[in-house]
Design a protein around this motif. Structure first.
Motif, PDB file in Angstrom:
ATOM      1  N   GLY A   1     -70.796  27.118  11.805  1.00 10.80           N
ATOM      2  CA  GLY A   1     -71.812  26.213  12.294  1.00 10.80           C
ATOM      3  C   GLY A   1     -71.879  26.080  13.797  1.00 10.80           C
ATOM      4  N   VAL A   2     -70.869  26.546  14.533  1.00  4.93           N
ATOM      5  CA  VAL A   2     -70.875  26.467  15.986  1.00  4.93           C
ATOM      6  C   VAL A   2     -70.373  27.790  16.546  1.00  4.93           C
ATOM      7  CG1 VAL A   2     -70.480  23.973  16.017  1.00  4.93           C
ATOM      8  CG2 VAL A   2     -68.535  25.524  16.069  1.00  4.93           C
ATOM      9  N   PRO A   3     -70.817  28.163  17.753  1.00  4.84           N
ATOM     10  CA  PRO A   3     -70.308  29.402  18.356  1.00  4.84           C
ATOM     11  C   PRO A   3     -68.851  29.257  18.756  1.00  4.84           C
ATOM     12  CG  PRO A   3     -71.690  28.205  19.915  1.00  4.84           C
ATOM     13  CD  PRO A   3     -71.829  27.504  18.592  1.00  4.84           C
ATOM     14  N   THR A   4     -68.043  30.223  18.378  1.00  5.45           N
ATOM     15  CA  THR A   4     -66.625  30.201  18.738  1.00  5.45           C
ATOM     16  C   THR A   4     -66.282  31.292  19.737  1.00  5.45           C
ATOM     17  OG1 THR A   4     -66.053  31.654  16.886  1.00  5.45           O
ATOM     18  CG2 THR A   4     -66.038  29.278  16.467  1.00  5.45           C
ATOM     19  N   SER A   5     -67.197  32.232  19.927  1.00  6.70           N
ATOM     20  CA  SER A   5     -67.017  33.297  20.904  1.00  6.70           C
ATOM     21  C   SER A   5     -68.307  33.409  21.697  1.00  6.70           C
ATOM     22  CB  SER A   5     -66.698  34.619  20.195  1.00  6.70           C
ATOM     23  OG  SER A   5     -66.485  35.652  21.124  1.00  6.70           O
ATOM     24  N   PHE A   6     -68.227  33.275  23.020  1.00  7.75           N
ATOM     25  CA  PHE A   6     -69.436  33.191  23.827  1.00  7.75           C
ATOM     26  C   PHE A   6     -69.123  33.588  25.261  1.00  7.75           C
ATOM     27  CE2 PHE A   6     -67.347  29.172  22.936  1.00  7.75           C
ATOM     28  CZ  PHE A   6     -66.920  28.782  24.191  1.00  7.75           C
ATOM     29  N   ASN A   7     -70.162  33.879  26.012  1.00  6.91           N
ATOM     30  CA  ASN A   7     -70.009  34.245  27.416  1.00  6.91           C
ATOM     31  C   ASN A   7     -69.989  32.996  28.288  1.00  6.91           C
ATOM     32  OD1 ASN A   7     -70.048  37.047  26.902  1.00  6.91           O
ATOM     33  ND2 ASN A   7     -72.287  37.052  26.855  1.00  6.91           N
ATOM     34  N   VAL A   8     -69.162  33.020  29.314  1.00  4.21           N
ATOM     35  CA  VAL A   8     -69.061  31.928  30.277  1.00  4.21           C
ATOM     36  C   VAL A   8     -69.493  32.452  31.635  1.00  4.21           C
ATOM     37  CG1 VAL A   8     -67.472  30.355  31.446  1.00  4.21           C
ATOM     38  CG2 VAL A   8     -67.212  30.800  28.997  1.00  4.21           C
TER      39      VAL A   8
ATOM     40  N   GLY B   1     -70.808  20.034  19.175  1.00  5.98           N
ATOM     41  CA  GLY B   1     -70.220  21.354  19.364  1.00  5.98           C
ATOM     42  C   GLY B   1     -69.915  21.653  20.820  1.00  5.98           C
ATOM     43  N   MET B   2     -70.344  22.841  21.270  1.00  4.64           N
ATOM     44  CA  MET B   2     -70.074  23.278  22.634  1.00  4.64           C
ATOM     45  C   MET B   2     -70.632  22.314  23.674  1.00  4.64           C
ATOM     46  SD  MET B   2     -71.425  26.683  24.606  1.00  4.64           S
ATOM     47  CE  MET B   2     -70.906  27.810  23.325  1.00  4.64           C
ATOM     48  N   THR B   3     -71.748  21.644  23.359  1.00  2.00           N
ATOM     49  CA  THR B   3     -72.392  20.785  24.353  1.00  2.00           C
ATOM     50  C   THR B   3     -71.572  19.542  24.682  1.00  2.00           C
ATOM     51  OG1 THR B   3     -73.699  19.466  22.779  1.00  2.00           O
ATOM     52  CG2 THR B   3     -74.630  21.570  23.502  1.00  2.00           C
ATOM     53  N   GLY B   4     -70.485  19.320  23.939  1.00  2.00           N
ATOM     54  CA  GLY B   4     -69.599  18.208  24.256  1.00  2.00           C
ATOM     55  C   GLY B   4     -68.310  18.646  24.918  1.00  2.00           C
ATOM     56  N   SER B   5     -68.172  19.949  25.165  1.00  2.00           N
ATOM     57  CA  SER B   5     -66.932  20.466  25.754  1.00  2.00           C
ATOM     58  C   SER B   5     -66.826  20.097  27.223  1.00  2.00           C
ATOM     59  CB  SER B   5     -66.870  21.989  25.604  1.00  2.00           C
ATOM     60  OG  SER B   5     -67.868  22.621  26.393  1.00  2.00           O
ATOM     61  N   ALA B   6     -65.609  20.106  27.739  1.00  2.00           N
ATOM     62  CA  ALA B   6     -65.369  19.764  29.143  1.00  2.00           C
ATOM     63  C   ALA B   6     -66.122  20.715  30.068  1.00  2.00           C
ATOM     64  CB  ALA B   6     -63.872  19.798  29.436  1.00  2.00           C
ATOM     65  N   ARG B   7     -66.122  22.006  29.741  1.00  2.00           N
ATOM     66  CA  ARG B   7     -66.810  22.993  30.576  1.00  2.00           C
ATOM     67  C   ARG B   7     -68.315  22.739  30.607  1.00  2.00           C
ATOM     68  NH1 ARG B   7     -69.987  27.033  29.537  1.00  2.00           N
ATOM     69  NH2 ARG B   7     -69.585  26.873  27.297  1.00  2.00           N
TER      70      ARG B   7
ATOM     71  N   PRO C   1     -61.117  19.150  22.679  1.00  3.21           N
ATOM     72  CA  PRO C   1     -60.921  20.582  22.934  1.00  3.21           C
ATOM     73  C   PRO C   1     -62.090  21.406  22.400  1.00  3.21           C
ATOM     74  CG  PRO C   1     -59.752  19.969  20.958  1.00  3.21           C
ATOM     75  CD  PRO C   1     -60.375  18.696  21.487  1.00  3.21           C
ATOM     76  N   TYR C   2     -62.174  22.650  22.873  1.00  3.72           N
ATOM     77  CA  TYR C   2     -63.187  23.556  22.326  1.00  3.72           C
ATOM     78  C   TYR C   2     -62.678  24.990  22.406  1.00  3.72           C
ATOM     79  CZ  TYR C   2     -67.735  25.007  20.685  1.00  3.72           C
ATOM     80  OH  TYR C   2     -68.737  25.520  19.905  1.00  3.72           O
ATOM     81  N   PHE C   3     -63.321  25.863  21.666  1.00  2.58           N
ATOM     82  CA  PHE C   3     -62.941  27.270  21.644  1.00  2.58           C
ATOM     83  C   PHE C   3     -62.988  27.862  23.054  1.00  2.58           C
ATOM     84  CE2 PHE C   3     -64.892  26.264  17.532  1.00  2.58           C
ATOM     85  CZ  PHE C   3     -63.883  26.649  16.661  1.00  2.58           C
ATOM     86  N   GLN C   4     -62.069  28.779  23.334  1.00  2.00           N
ATOM     87  CA  GLN C   4     -61.981  29.485  24.610  1.00  2.00           C
ATOM     88  C   GLN C   4     -61.725  28.556  25.791  1.00  2.00           C
ATOM     89  OE1 GLN C   4     -65.240  32.960  23.299  1.00  2.00           O
ATOM     90  NE2 GLN C   4     -65.158  32.268  25.409  1.00  2.00           N
TER      91      GLN C   4
END
Length: 416
Positions: A76-83, A168-174, A210-213
């Motif tokens: 349901g959420v991206p776990t591998s992505f470009n930064v 998901g990712m939109t709540g990550s620290a990055r 926390p979040y992936f990567q």
């Protein structure tokens, strides 16, 4: 070589992490050497010796190579992505909000926050012992963000809590750092919701999910900014909990989850989080702590296996199909009632007090029969156990009185 096999090998050899554990690992060099023979590519500098830092790096490298797009299936959420490559530079773009003065940051947010709230949220120093807290996070953090203020109210405190969250990712620290600063994917569109209040008001703590990567630099930017304006602030990182995505395939039965399997999954998460938390704790001594949500959920799962969670019907709804399970979906969101457990972990870690000591009724609202008082009592006990036993929580309770040992100063003795 399969990354999961490497992680399990780490578990079997008993390698752990932290200052005390590192000393133990040095004495266990023979165990690391055995791993080196099995996984020679893990020795990055080819010096013939495997360190735990190299072990973590190799595990993450193999995990990223093995997951790819397939690693996102069913989660349901991206776990591998470009930064954005800008994260590898020494400075953020010059237009980043973090380089503005406090008044400029306030004005910047005021322009985009019209009608959405004040440009600066501030609180007078509470006289009830409450800490002023800001936080970012995603859906794994939301249950605790919802219940912690209610728990604090039961403890006689009015909890100041100001968050900037997303799914998901939109709540990550990055992601939140990029969004608030108006950099990289948000170039020219700053939304400094927290930065404005951090720079123009007083706060004692910040919390993260926390979040992936994840990488340490996704947190250090926040920490540096906070300490610039509030030098006494402390920082708390949740370590989430074990997820089905750690397994090669979803088990057909909940009987798969023995104490040993749960310990392995928990240790795998601990290895992953070590690459973030260990450098941060070294860079900011006495400032960075873990919110041990993972250990609390593992303890809860073990209680369930022993039949000690009254009213809970299953471990994982995706497997056992029971509504009242610890986890409710493939990603691993908490099941009904467990928002209390996460809130208790947050409260216990921030305040150094066991939720078992709270005598007043906590105004959770909702279903008044579930969780039952007996289940709620177990949640409080589990939370305090998880917090006091985790080496990075900053909390110990050697005399078992429910209060952090560091908070208890011995009474002055008068001379005879």
């Amino acid at each position: 070589m399969h990354s999961r096999l490497f992680v399990i090998s780490l578990i079997v050899t008993g390698i752990s992490f932290g200052s005390h554990a590192e000393a133990q690992n040095n004495r266990g060099a023979k165990q690391l050497q055995r791993l080196l023979k099995q996984f020679p590519a893990a020795d990055v500098n080819q010096d013939g010796k495997l360190t735990w830092q190299e072990a973590i790096a190799y595990r993450n490298k193999m995990g990223a190579a093995g997951n790819g797009a397939a690693g996102n299936r069913g989660r349901g959420v991206p776990t591998s992505f470009n930064v954005d490559a800008g994260w590898d530079l020494e400075r953020f773009p010059e237009e980043a909000v973090c380089y503005m003065s406090a008044s400029q940051i306030k004005d910047t947010f005021a322009k985009v926050a019209t009608g959405k709230g004040p440009a600066v949220v501030s609180h007078l120093k509470p006289n009830d012992g409450a800490l002023r807290v800001v936080g970012v996070g995603h859906s794994f953090m939301m249950p605790g963000y919802k219940t912690m203020p209610l728990i604090a109210r039961g403890a006689g405190m009015d909890q100041p809590l100001y968050t900037h969250v997303g799914g998901g990712m939109t709540g990550s620290a990055r992601y939140k750092w990029e969004q608030e600063n108006g950099i990289f994917q948000f170039q020219g569109k700053p939304y400094p919701k927290l930065l404005s209040s951090i720079a123009n008001a007083e706060w004692e703590a910040m919390m993260f999910g926390p979040y992936f990567q994840d990488q340490p630099k996704y947190y250090s930017c926040w920490i540096d900014f906070c300490l610039k304006y509030n030098p006494e602030m402390k920082f708390y990182l949740s370590d989430a909990w074990p997820q089905l995505s750690q397994l090669k395939e979803t088990p057909k039965s909940e009987a798969f989850f023995t104490d040993e399997v749960l310990d392995q999954l928990a240790e795998e998460r601990r290895v992953l989080h070590a690459q973030v938390i260990t450098p941060l704790r070294k860079a900011y001594p006495g400032k960075v702590f873990i919110l041990p949500t993972s250990d609390s959920m593992v303890l809860a799962a073990k209680h369930f296996i022993r039949g000690e969670l009254p009213g809970i019907e299953g471990l994982h709804r995706m497997i056992g199909k029971k509504e009242r399970s610890l986890w409710r979906d493939q990603l691993g969101h908490l099941g009904p009632g467990f928002e209390r457990l996460e809130g208790y972990v947050f409260y216990a870690t921030l305040y150094g007090k066991s939720p078992e000591l709270i005598e007043n009724k906590i105004p959770f609202g909702g279903n008044t029969t579930f969780p039952s008082p007996s289940l709620d009592k177990i949640f409080r006990k589990i939370a305090w156990q998880a917090v006091t036993e985790h080496p990075y929580s900053g909390i110990t309770d050697k005399n078992s009185d429910g209060i952090n040992d560091a908070s208890e100063k011995p009474a002055l003795q008068s001379s005879p």
